[in-house]
Design a protein around this motif. Structure first.
Motif, short mmCIF file in Angstrom:
data_model
loop_
_atom_site.label_atom_id
_atom_site.label_comp_id
_atom_site.label_asym_id
_atom_site.label_seq_id
_atom_site.Cartn_x
_atom_site.Cartn_y
_atom_site.Cartn_z
N GLU A 192 49.68 -9.67 1.07
CA GLU A 192 50.07 -8.84 2.21
C GLU A 192 51.19 -9.50 3.02
O GLU A 192 52.02 -8.82 3.63
CB GLU A 192 48.88 -8.53 3.10
CG GLU A 192 48.31 -9.72 3.84
CD GLU A 192 47.08 -9.34 4.65
OE1 GLU A 192 47.22 -9.19 5.87
OE2 GLU A 192 46.00 -9.19 4.06
N LEU A 193 51.21 -10.85 3.03
CA LEU A 193 52.29 -11.55 3.71
C LEU A 193 53.62 -11.31 2.99
O LEU A 193 54.64 -11.06 3.63
CB LEU A 193 52.00 -13.05 3.77
CG LEU A 193 50.71 -13.49 4.45
CD1 LEU A 193 50.56 -15.01 4.35
CD2 LEU A 193 50.69 -13.05 5.91
N VAL A 194 53.57 -11.40 1.67
CA VAL A 194 54.78 -11.16 0.87
C VAL A 194 55.24 -9.72 1.05
O VAL A 194 56.44 -9.43 1.20
CB VAL A 194 54.51 -11.48 -0.61
CG1 VAL A 194 55.72 -11.11 -1.47
CG2 VAL A 194 54.16 -12.96 -0.78
N THR A 195 54.27 -8.78 1.04
CA THR A 195 54.60 -7.37 1.21
C THR A 195 55.27 -7.14 2.56
O THR A 195 56.27 -6.41 2.67
CB THR A 195 53.33 -6.51 1.10
OG1 THR A 195 52.77 -6.67 -0.21
CG2 THR A 195 53.64 -5.04 1.33
N ALA A 196 54.71 -7.74 3.61
CA ALA A 196 55.27 -7.57 4.95
C ALA A 196 56.68 -8.14 5.04
O ALA A 196 57.60 -7.50 5.56
CB ALA A 196 54.37 -8.25 5.98
N ARG A 197 56.85 -9.35 4.51
CA ARG A 197 58.18 -9.97 4.56
C ARG A 197 59.19 -9.16 3.77
O ARG A 197 60.30 -8.89 4.24
CB ARG A 197 58.12 -11.39 4.02
CG ARG A 197 59.45 -12.13 4.08
CD ARG A 197 59.46 -13.32 3.15
NE ARG A 197 59.28 -12.92 1.75
CZ ARG A 197 59.18 -13.79 0.75
NH1 ARG A 197 59.22 -15.08 0.98
NH2 ARG A 197 59.01 -13.36 -0.48
N ASP A 198 58.80 -8.72 2.57
CA ASP A 198 59.73 -8.00 1.72
C ASP A 198 60.07 -6.62 2.28
O ASP A 198 61.16 -6.10 2.04
CB ASP A 198 59.16 -7.86 0.31
CG ASP A 198 59.11 -9.19 -0.43
OD1 ASP A 198 59.64 -10.19 0.12
OD2 ASP A 198 58.53 -9.23 -1.53
N ALA A 199 59.12 -6.03 3.04
CA ALA A 199 59.38 -4.72 3.64
C ALA A 199 60.52 -4.80 4.64
O ALA A 199 61.24 -3.83 4.87
CB ALA A 199 58.13 -4.19 4.32
N MET A 200 60.71 -5.98 5.25
CA MET A 200 61.80 -6.17 6.22
C MET A 200 63.05 -6.76 5.58
O MET A 200 64.08 -6.89 6.23
CB MET A 200 61.32 -7.09 7.35
CG MET A 200 60.21 -6.49 8.19
SD MET A 200 59.73 -7.59 9.53
CE MET A 200 58.94 -8.91 8.62
N GLY A 201 62.91 -7.17 4.31
CA GLY A 201 64.00 -7.88 3.65
C GLY A 201 63.63 -9.34 3.55
O GLY A 201 63.23 -9.96 4.54
N ARG A 202 63.73 -9.90 2.36
CA ARG A 202 63.23 -11.26 2.13
C ARG A 202 63.84 -12.28 3.08
O ARG A 202 63.21 -13.25 3.47
CB ARG A 202 63.51 -11.67 0.68
CG ARG A 202 62.70 -10.90 -0.34
CD ARG A 202 63.01 -11.38 -1.75
NE ARG A 202 62.64 -12.77 -1.94
CZ ARG A 202 61.44 -13.18 -2.34
NH1 ARG A 202 60.49 -12.29 -2.57
NH2 ARG A 202 61.19 -14.46 -2.51
#
Length: 410
Positions: A192-202
């Motif tokens: 979920e952390l990766v998903t959140a970060r990637d949703a905003m742009g890595r």
């Protein structure tokens, strides 16, 4: 009490404090309870949730679903229950109760239920003064958008690393009051952390996970104040290991060297220097209570009686303006928590925290597999959900090692 611009209405609720506690216990027992060492969920007691809504809010029952941003200051048993899962009308109730009795039907399909959370976006206020302060607080000056922390390294066996030589956790806690090693054995995935970060742009966020995610590493970081949103995906320990032990709210971390105890405690969190518009605690029961002794250790005069104290209070004290915390363990089934958090961060720039959370909760409500409140209702905004979730004036972050006008009901 319902307070709106230019008016206020007061009434006596048609339920006693004991009756409220009993109703909340009944509802919670169908959401998430432990039986024989396993956490289980039952068909939701929608009838009790509908009755309780009328008992609490009778004179304004028709008004509340029309309020876009409802600021709710709870007391008594409602400190343990998110208001969004109360049922505002009998729409779909009869059909749902038939499905519960029909062995060939899905007793978890609740897509037609008239949840309060279908039409209103609630923020939880622990006090009127606290909400006013949250609304008037200046926005974070942090340069970076997002910092995600979690997925501790699991501990194998029954012994905790190196604790035996230091006399216990957090400064000499009695050995009988140490947490069992099993608390470190099942880390929450960093997905979920990766998903959140990637949703905003890595490039917009940074992560600290696995072996790098230790209590000492978090305490020693000098850049925590550089992030607008801080997000923990780890277990929260908010009740005592045994009834005779003091409650010492903490977040589980990996074990490090030196004085590491694998826990980020209430006092340690309170001492962090953050400048966050939002802290997300995607963990187990992070809206739980702090003991009086824990709040005093952090320099506060009182605490412990409020189920929204604990880890929430410690992050507010450290410099967080609002906190999203969970009323029960965040579900993994059907990727519910990952989808909820991912949807939260997929919101457009400038959308409020309350609108962003409401939008992603609605998608889970409308999915047959995740329409039970266990999957969508557990996360509560403590503070002012009317503030924007994402700003466009932040810069990119270097990855660390390891990678609306409100209404008030009270």
């Amino acid at each position: 009490m319902l307070v709106e611009p230019g008016s206020a209405q007061l009434w006596r609720s048609d339920i006693s404090a004991a009756g409220l506690d009993a109703a909340v216990d009944t509802i919670r027992s169908t959401i998430s309870i432990v039986e024989n060492g396993r956490r289980v969920t039952y068909p939701f007691d929608a009838a009790t949730a509908y009755k309780l809504y009328g008992q609490l809010f009778g004179p304004v029952a028709a008004r509340l679903p029309t309020v876009p941003h409802l600021i709710f200051e709870p007391d008594g048993g409602m400190l343990r229950l998110p208001i969004n899962l109360l049922v505002t009308a009998d729409t779909g109730l009869a059909a749902y109760e038939q499905r519960v009795l029909d062995p060939d039907a899905d007793p978890f399909d609740m897509r037609q239920i008239a949840w309060l959370g279908r039409t209103t976006r609630p923020s939880t206020a622990v006090s009127t003064l606290g909400f006013r302060n949250a609304r008037q607080a200046a926005p974070s000056k942090a340069a970076n958008q997002y910092f995600g922390l979690g997925e501790n390294l699991p501990v194998d066996g029954k012994l905790l690393p190196s604790l035996g030589t230091r006399g216990g956790v957090a400064g000499g806690v009695d050995g009988d009051c140490l947490w069992d090693a099993s608390q470190w054995a099942r880390p929450i995935s960093a997905d979920e952390l990766v998903t959140a970060r990637d949703a905003m742009g890595r490039a917009a966020g940074a992560l600290l996970t696995g072996g790098a995610f230790t209590d000492t590493a978090v305490k020693n970081r000098g850049d925590l104040g550089d992030y607008r949103i801080i997000h923990f995906a780890t277990h929260g320990l908010v009740t005592a290991p045994r009834p005779a032990c003091p409650a010492r709210p903490a977040l589980v971390t990996s074990f490090g060297g030196g004085d590491s105890d694998g826990l980020l405690t209430f006092q340690e969190i309170f001492d962090l220097k953050i400048d966050a518009d939002l802290v997300i605690l995607s963990a187990c029961d992070t809206a739980g209570a702090a003991s009086v002794s824990a709040t005093r250790e952090a320099g506060l005069a009182s605490g412990g009686g409020n189920a929204l104290d604990g880890l929430v209070r410690s992050f507010i004290g450290a410099g967080g303006r609002s906190v999203i915390a969970s009323h029960w363990p965040a579900p993994d089934d059907f990727d519910a928590t990952k989808r909820l958090i991912g949807g939260l961060f997929a919101a457009n720039e400038g959308v409020s925290v309350a609108d962003a959370l409401w939008g992603t909760q609605m998608r889970l409500m409308d999915d047959q597999q995740t329409s039970h409140p266990y999957y969508w209702a557990g996360f509560a905004i403590i503070g002012d959900g009317g503030q924007p979730l994402l700003h466009g004036n932040t810069t990119t972050a270097a990855a660390p090692a390891g990678e609306t006008a409100g209404r008030a009901a009270r």
